[in-house]
Structure formats: structure tokens, C-alpha cells
Design a protein around this motif. Sequence first.
Motif: not given
Length: 344
Positions: A78-93, A151-157, A215-218
Motif C-alpha cells: 500500500v505504501l508503494a501504491a500510495a507513493t506512486a499514485l499520490e501525484p496523480a490522485a486527489q484522495q486515497y480511499v 496522502f496525509g489525514s486530509s486526503r485519506t479516507t 465528497d473527499r470525506k477524510p
Amino acid sequence: MRLLILGGSWFLGRALAERALASGWTVTTFNRGESRSDLPGVQAVRGNRERPEDFQRLAEHGPWDAVVDTIGFVPDQVLAAATALEPAAQQYVFVSSVNAYVGWPNEPLDEASQLFECPPDAGAGYGSELGYAGQYGALKAGCERAAEVVFGSSRTTVLRPSVILGPEEYVGRLTWWLARAARGGELLAPAPAQQGMQPIDVRDVAAFLALCAVDRKPGAFNVAAPIGHASFAALIESCIDATKADTRPVWVDPDWLIQQGVEQWTELPLWRTQKGVWAVNTSRAQSAGLRCRALSDTVFDTWAWMTRGGAAVRGEGEASRAADHGLSPEREAELLRTWHRPAL
């Protein structure tokens, strides 16, 4: 709305893809393509989440408004996925589990309950000393942390579902009860009949996932039907009604079942005696828009799917656990004979 689903061909991921496509969204799925075909209309990207370079290649297909990870199980992946995708995505659910709580299923829970400790870069072997259930919970907790680290707490659901049922189910819980009801005769059922339960329909989870993405609910949400939403009697009666079989439940004392060595959760699916199993507080998710249909609707729709050939589908693929659930006819018959036998 542009959505990336890690998974997307099985059960929850498929239900989410169906809903997103029906809403006119652009949907990308990422999976190996080895178990089931993707839905028509999605952009399918093939890859293996065990290879970090596959996520780098996936990111080139972005950007997306949200990534929904329905299959994450190992924190370092998951860490690898999030790291690669963070520049291309607004929210990680991230779809976690109530197993991430130390206290499940032994005590009532809410989102403030203690989680397992697990570092965000843990590998698949972390927590092996905890046993299967404990290790699964610890790894899920680590996956949650991995997503939030990037993604940080505000961009993670984070969604922590309890038991998910409905059409396309491959675990074999509701499908076993339906198949058993269809066989007719006396059906061994664990008392008390009015024991409350909180299973949730896969389509309702998918709807809430979509809402969280839009709604990008964190933050974290327990995802289950409200406490007391249904009962074991409602489950059994709905199975009998759906199958239209001549089936008669025999409600058997749970202590007696334990004495007979009946395995909770597997030999009698969805039956567990710990006080916290169906005491998951979901008020936060309800306030955020989670809605749950009647259990009877889930039962009838699952039976309709099974009778259209879904019973064959649920046995396919490495994810299937249907063979692990349910009493054999011989075992059930022997238990019923013993239960009915007069005490000497």
C-alpha cells in the motif's frame, strides 16, 4: 469524476465499478486480469501490486479524483501504491476491516477504539505470532497508516467494514445459508433467534465508497448496518422465503453447540457468541450518508444471482473461500439427532 479502483473485478470492487459507470464516471481498474474479466466500459490496466514498478506505470494513466483500494492487505505494498499514485490522485480511499481493532469481536467498538500496532512499511510476514485473525487485523491497520503517511489525514479516507454480503459474494456465508435453506427439511439454527446482527449489502458499501470519493470525506468510518438492524431469525426466514423451500428452523442452544465442537463463524456462518461481533457503532458513517437496505432485500437478490449461475462464479479464483463455510449434511443431521434425543 475520474476514479481508479485497485481491484475492480471481484465483489466490492466490481459493485463500485458498476455504480461509477452507471453515474457516467471514467473508471480505471488495476488488477492482474487472471481471475475474472473486467466490466465493459472500464479502462483496465494490468499489473501486480507486489511489483512497485507496476504502480509507477499505472500512474501514467492518471490523473484521478480518487483512488479506491479494495484489495490492499500488505502495508509495504500500500505504501508503494500510495507513493506512486499520490501525484496523480486527489484522495486515497482505503478499504480496511473491523479486524483492525484489537477489541473485535470481543467488545463493542467505535472509531476511537484501539487499533493494532503495525508500521506502514511492514511486509507480509508481520504479526505472524498473532494467529490468522490477529495478523490480518494488524496488517490492515498498517495499510491504513501507509495510506495516511503518503496522502496525509486530509486526503485519506478509511472504511472499516464488518461483514459484507450480497450478489457476487465469494466468501460463502450468505450463499451457504441460502443453499442450505433450499435443501429443505429441518435446519439447525443457532439460538437465540432474535440475536441482532449487522451485515451490510455490498451495494450499500459501494454507494458509500462513491460518496466518500466525490465528497473527499477524510477520516475513518465503521461500515456496517446499524446495531439491531436485523436478527438471525430474519436471516433464516428470508433465506426460506427466497428459496420457497419446505424448511423448518430448529433453534439450538449456543452453549450446546459449543459443547459439540461446532466452529463459530465457519461451520455456522455469521454465528459468533462474542459480545462485540454485532456491536460496531456506525453512527459516524450514518451521519456522513451511509444508507442500508433491508437484509431481506440482500437475501432475495443474492438468491436471484445464485439461480442465474452465480453459484458457479463464487467458486472460482484464489479469493474464493466458499468451501471453508458450512456444516456438511451428515454433520448437521447428526447434531439434530443428538439435540432431539431425550436426556437419559
